[in-house]
Design an enzyme around this catalytic site. Structure first.
Site, PDB file in Angstrom:
ATOM      1  N   HIS A 129       0.819  -1.213   0.000  1.00  0.00           N
ATOM      2  CA  HIS A 129       0.000   0.000   0.000  1.00  0.00           C
ATOM      3  C   HIS A 129       0.855   1.265   0.000  1.00  0.00           C
ATOM      4  O   HIS A 129       0.373   2.341  -0.357  1.00  0.00           O
ATOM      5  CB  HIS A 129      -0.908   0.032   1.228  1.00  0.00           C
ATOM      6  CG  HIS A 129      -1.831  -1.143   1.327  1.00  0.00           C
ATOM      7  ND1 HIS A 129      -2.876  -1.350   0.457  1.00  0.00           N
ATOM      8  CD2 HIS A 129      -1.856  -2.191   2.189  1.00  0.00           C
ATOM      9  CE1 HIS A 129      -3.520  -2.459   0.784  1.00  0.00           C
ATOM     10  NE2 HIS A 129      -2.909  -2.993   1.815  1.00  0.00           N
ATOM     11  N   HIS A 187       5.974   6.379   6.881  1.00  0.00           N
ATOM     12  CA  HIS A 187       5.530   5.955   5.554  1.00  0.00           C
ATOM     13  C   HIS A 187       5.028   7.184   4.808  1.00  0.00           C
ATOM     14  O   HIS A 187       4.936   8.285   5.382  1.00  0.00           O
ATOM     15  CB  HIS A 187       4.426   4.898   5.661  1.00  0.00           C
ATOM     16  CG  HIS A 187       3.207   5.395   6.373  1.00  0.00           C
ATOM     17  ND1 HIS A 187       3.050   5.297   7.734  1.00  0.00           N
ATOM     18  CD2 HIS A 187       2.090   6.017   5.911  1.00  0.00           C
ATOM     19  CE1 HIS A 187       1.899   5.825   8.091  1.00  0.00           C
ATOM     20  NE2 HIS A 187       1.289   6.272   6.994  1.00  0.00           N
ATOM     21  N   HIS A 216       2.396   8.909   1.460  1.00  0.00           N
ATOM     22  CA  HIS A 216       1.224   8.831   0.586  1.00  0.00           C
ATOM     23  C   HIS A 216       1.480   9.785  -0.579  1.00  0.00           C
ATOM     24  O   HIS A 216       1.958  10.907  -0.369  1.00  0.00           O
ATOM     25  CB  HIS A 216      -0.036   9.243   1.337  1.00  0.00           C
ATOM     26  CG  HIS A 216      -0.321   8.390   2.537  1.00  0.00           C
ATOM     27  ND1 HIS A 216      -1.142   7.283   2.483  1.00  0.00           N
ATOM     28  CD2 HIS A 216       0.115   8.485   3.830  1.00  0.00           C
ATOM     29  CE1 HIS A 216      -1.204   6.726   3.689  1.00  0.00           C
ATOM     30  NE2 HIS A 216      -0.449   7.424   4.525  1.00  0.00           N
ATOM     31  N   HIS A 223       4.206  10.646   6.955  1.00  0.00           N
ATOM     32  CA  HIS A 223       3.649  10.410   8.284  1.00  0.00           C
ATOM     33  C   HIS A 223       4.685   9.710   9.155  1.00  0.00           C
ATOM     34  O   HIS A 223       5.104   8.591   8.840  1.00  0.00           O
ATOM     35  CB  HIS A 223       2.391   9.539   8.201  1.00  0.00           C
ATOM     36  CG  HIS A 223       1.236  10.213   7.538  1.00  0.00           C
ATOM     37  ND1 HIS A 223       0.129   9.528   7.060  1.00  0.00           N
ATOM     38  CD2 HIS A 223       1.001  11.532   7.278  1.00  0.00           C
ATOM     39  CE1 HIS A 223      -0.734  10.392   6.532  1.00  0.00           C
ATOM     40  NE2 HIS A 223      -0.214  11.602   6.648  1.00  0.00           N
ATOM     41  N   THR A 281      -5.374   6.580   8.759  1.00  0.00           N
ATOM     42  CA  THR A 281      -5.956   6.881   7.449  1.00  0.00           C
ATOM     43  C   THR A 281      -6.063   5.653   6.555  1.00  0.00           C
ATOM     44  O   THR A 281      -6.328   5.768   5.363  1.00  0.00           O
ATOM     45  CB  THR A 281      -5.149   7.976   6.722  1.00  0.00           C
ATOM     46  OG1 THR A 281      -3.822   7.495   6.456  1.00  0.00           O
ATOM     47  CG2 THR A 281      -5.087   9.252   7.548  1.00  0.00           C
ATOM     48  N   THR A 282      -5.845   4.469   7.135  1.00  0.00           N
ATOM     49  CA  THR A 282      -6.086   3.200   6.434  1.00  0.00           C
ATOM     50  C   THR A 282      -6.850   2.293   7.389  1.00  0.00           C
ATOM     51  O   THR A 282      -6.785   2.472   8.615  1.00  0.00           O
ATOM     52  CB  THR A 282      -4.769   2.509   6.017  1.00  0.00           C
ATOM     53  OG1 THR A 282      -3.954   2.307   7.188  1.00  0.00           O
ATOM     54  CG2 THR A 282      -4.003   3.343   4.998  1.00  0.00           C
TER      55      THR A 282
END
Length: 306
Positions: free
Chosen positions: A89, A116, A118, A141, A224-225
């Site tokens: 992801h 990680h 995005h 993040h 947020t996941t």
């Protein structure tokens, strides 16, 4: 007969397009058998609750909080080696050293666990949070949990057990040399579960200087996941990190588990549902200074010549 056949087939088609796994909108298709962001609540009910992240931060609706003072970072300058992984992801890096953050009206000291990112498509819009509707190319993040917890799973049971520091990226005309080892490492983790060793990195080299980290926003939100757990104290910094176009595009060369380009790895903004977003006093001071200078200029008739 044709209409009757369609009525029979439609539920089967819809069923074949869904599944138990979650995915991003760019992955949604009948072939993917996954649920996009608008259906994450079917994967985990928490994703449909009222304190979800990310959000659009409307600056004129933020509230000044004098308690949002500069942070105290420890261990952020320490050099470490770690595993950099394509988790299917995103790209994620574990933090094997003791690095903590406190101050900034955090109720306790939080220790860093992992970071990680995005991103969008080929350097296009891809941040999770937006500012006044503006979406940046990418967002970092850094995930922390309260220092007294040993497992992230335990911290997530605490309504303020996790603190995430969010940083935007912007496209610059020059390369950010501090990110060379990181972007080069992406070449070794193209496929899902691919991993490599990221050497001689520090958290400090990935984020803005501390002097540029006094302007930020704070609100209570979630992961947020999925499972979208509402246990996150969010800090979103104003000043973005510069990367050139080639560095930003390098992230879209990664691949999802199905071999498709890993692009658009962001959750759309969620309803604020009455939550207050606070801004640091430094952000307010900076804005006030601009207004004061403008007022002085007007008072003395300072303007551009015609």
């Amino acid at each position: 007969m044709r209409c009757l056949l369609s009525a029979c087939l439609l539920p089967l088609i819809l069923h074949s397009c869904t599944g138990a796994d979650w995915c991003y909108q760019t992955q949604v298709s009948c072939d993917s058998h996954c649920k996009g962001p608008d259906q994450w609540s079917k994967v985990n009910a928490d994703c449909g609750k009222n304190r979800q992240s990310p959000i659009n931060i409307v600056t004129k609706k933020t509230k000044l909080d004098e308690r949002l003072t500069p942070f105290k970072f420890t261990g952020y300058q320490s050099i470490f080696d770690s595993t950099m992984k394509n988790n299917g992801h995103s790209v994620q890096v574990s933090i094997p050293i003791t690095a903590t953050v406190s101050g900034g009206n955090l109720e306790e000291t939080y220790k860093a666990v992992q970071f990680h990112l995005h991103w969008g498509t080929d350097g296009g819009p891809g941040s999770e949070h937006t500012i006044d509707g503006e979406q940046y190319p990418m967002e970092l993040h850094i995930v922390h949990m309260k220092q007294r917890y040993n497992r992230l799973e335990d911290a997530l049971k605490d309504p303020s057990g996790v603190a995430v520091l969010g940083f935007f990226y912007e496209e610059s005309s020059t390369s950010n040399r501090k990110y060379d080892l990181f972007t080069h490492g992406l070449r070794s983790i193209q496929n899902t579960n691919g991993n490599t060793t990221l050497r001689k990195v520090s958290l400090n080299q990935l984020i803005p200087p501390e002097s540029n980290m006094t302007n930020y926003y704070r609100y209570d939100g979630s992961l947020t996941t999925p499972g979208c757990t509402e246990a996150v104290v969010w800090t979103v910094f104003e000043n973005p990190i510069p990367l050139d176009g080639e560095q930003l595009r390098a992230f879209s060369t990664l691949k999802f588990h199905d071999g498709k380009p890993m692009a658009g790895t962001f959750r759309p903004v969620q309803p604020r549902n009455g939550r207050v977003v606070y801004r640091s006093s430094s952000a307010a001071i900076a804005a006030s200074t601009v207004l004061i200078l403008a007022s002085i200029g007007a008072a003395f008739g300072l303007s551009r010549p015609n």
